[in-house]
Enzyme design. Structure first.
Site, mmCIF file in Angstrom:
data_model
loop_
_atom_site.group_PDB
_atom_site.id
_atom_site.type_symbol
_atom_site.label_atom_id
_atom_site.label_comp_id
_atom_site.label_asym_id
_atom_site.label_seq_id
_atom_site.Cartn_x
_atom_site.Cartn_y
_atom_site.Cartn_z
ATOM 1 N N ASP A 73 -1.935 5.227 5.042
ATOM 2 C CA ASP A 73 -1.882 4.683 3.675
ATOM 3 C C ASP A 73 -3.249 4.679 2.984
ATOM 4 O O ASP A 73 -3.383 4.166 1.877
ATOM 5 C CB ASP A 73 -1.337 3.244 3.704
ATOM 6 N N ARG A 98 -2.499 -1.704 7.913
ATOM 7 C CA ARG A 98 -3.527 -1.256 6.968
ATOM 8 C C ARG A 98 -4.877 -1.946 7.183
ATOM 9 O O ARG A 98 -5.844 -1.634 6.457
ATOM 10 C CB ARG A 98 -3.053 -1.471 5.520
ATOM 11 N N ARG A 144 2.048 -9.490 -1.699
ATOM 12 C CA ARG A 144 0.865 -9.089 -0.941
ATOM 13 C C ARG A 144 -0.282 -10.090 -1.144
ATOM 14 O O ARG A 144 -0.606 -10.844 -0.234
ATOM 15 C CB ARG A 144 0.432 -7.673 -1.351
ATOM 16 N N HIS A 173 3.404 -4.754 -5.684
ATOM 17 C CA HIS A 173 2.023 -4.881 -6.165
ATOM 18 C C HIS A 173 2.077 -4.962 -7.697
ATOM 19 O O HIS A 173 2.927 -4.295 -8.312
ATOM 20 C CB HIS A 173 1.195 -3.630 -5.826
ATOM 21 N N CYS A 267 -1.958 3.976 -7.595
ATOM 22 C CA CYS A 267 -2.237 3.568 -6.215
ATOM 23 C C CYS A 267 -3.306 4.452 -5.577
ATOM 24 O O CYS A 267 -4.034 4.010 -4.692
ATOM 25 C CB CYS A 267 -0.977 3.651 -5.356
HETATM 26 N N1 ARG Z 1 2.394 2.136 1.660
HETATM 27 C C1 ARG Z 1 1.451 1.384 0.894
HETATM 28 C C2 ARG Z 1 1.713 -0.110 1.079
HETATM 29 O O1 ARG Z 1 2.851 -0.485 1.130
HETATM 30 C C3 ARG Z 1 1.531 1.776 -0.543
HETATM 31 C C4 ARG Z 1 0.479 1.127 -1.391
HETATM 32 C C5 ARG Z 1 0.629 1.459 -2.834
HETATM 33 N N2 ARG Z 1 -0.489 1.046 -3.575
HETATM 34 C C6 ARG Z 1 -0.463 0.377 -4.737
HETATM 35 N N3 ARG Z 1 -1.589 0.161 -5.351
HETATM 36 N N4 ARG Z 1 0.635 -0.108 -5.228
HETATM 37 O O2 ARG Z 1 0.803 -0.888 1.175
#
Ligand code: ARG
Length: 275
Positions: A73, A98, A144, A173, A267
């Site tokens: 990612d 991550r 998040r 997000h 992203c």
């Molecule tokens: N697979 C990543 C996650 O779920 C995607 C992040 C996407 N980034 C964003 N800025 N929305 O964390």
């Protein structure tokens, strides 16, 4: 013929990107990710290269952070940090998958000579959840970023930070539900927010462009604006038309592979704002 809108002005930007060399979907931390579906890393790289080339054609500067094996990612650099006035608040990720990206970003900023670089104490997914509009930060929570991180961002950057609460797991997000178009204008998908956050957005931005569900579902709001040109997923057709009506120049991009990880153009793009 009189203009309905003031002339939109582009400002040259500096972006941090990460080539998706090791991109794949091997875990699922958002509803878009399905590890049983195949991904095509070569195509992901090709689509990403096109995005990078577009930025340069538009006169922007792109800096690169080295991708790392085992961090698929990492291509989504928007989540790595928030950079305002040359100060860097490095992300602390919600998911263990991550976590390794934090150190990679911290090392990159330190080695590039940024002097104020600190790691967020609370879960804070960078520009995924912190969007600068003029001199105000809109900060997402709900999936998040921890709301406690908003106060930390306020202390670090010395700017007003307004919290917005997300309610739909597909828009996990802030940058999947809201895009900054100019210093005083945004576009967003209202249903992604709590009623209170919708009311706050209405009062702050009465002239905002409101996206429809179909455009939001193809990540039309995961857009990058330089004040005039707006890069957004090509599937967001009616949103592109609305942008034209409002005096912007939509620039459609195809990032279908990176969409499988739950991300779009924004992203993949972290804005570096110097002191
Ligand atoms: N697979 C990543 C996650 O779920 C995607 C992040 C996407 N980034 C964003 N800025 N929305 O964390």
């Amino acid at each position: 013929m009189p203009h309905r809108f003031p002339e939109r002005t582009a400002r040259p930007r500096r972006y941090l990107m990460c080539r998706p060399t090791y991109f794949t979907v091997e875990y699922a931390i958002n509803p878009w990710m399905d590890p049983s579906k195949p991904t095509d890393t070569t195509l992901a790289v090709r689509q990403w290269e096109r995005l990078r080339a577009l930025y340069e054609e538009l006169g922007h500067t792109v800096e690169l952070i080295e991708p790392q094996p085992g961090l698929p990612d990492m291509v989504y650099t928007a989540n790595g940090a928030t950079v305002l006035d040359g100060r860097v608040l490095v992300a602390t990720f919600r998911h263990a998958e991550r976590a390794g990206e934090s150190a990679a970003h911290q090392d990159w900023f330190r080695s590039c000579g940024y002097r104020e670089v600190r790691r967020a104490e609370h879960v804070n997914e960078g520009e995924g959840d912190h969007l600068l509009v003029g001199r105000r930060v809109l900060a997402g929570s709900g999936f998040r970023t921890d709301p406690a991180a908003h106060a930390e961002a306020r202390a670090v950057f010395g700017l007003p930070v307004l919290g917005l609460e997300l309610v739909d797991p597909r828009f996990y997000h802030l940058d999947t539900a809201l895009a900054v178009l100019a210093d005083d204008q945004v576009m967003y998908y209202p249903a992604a927010f709590t009623p209170d956050s919708q009311a706050l957005l209405r009062s702050l931005y009465p002239d905002a462009i409101l996206a429809e569900r179909a455009d939001a579902e193809v990540f039309g709001l995961n857009a990058v604006s330089d004040g005039r040109r707006v890069l957004l997923p090509e599937a967001a057709k009616s949103l592109a038309a609305r942008l034209v009506d409002a005096g912007y120049e939509p620039v459609p991009v195809d990032l279908s592979e990176l969409f499988k990880g739950g991300g779009g153009p924004k992203c993949c793009t972290l804005e570096l704002r110097p002191a």
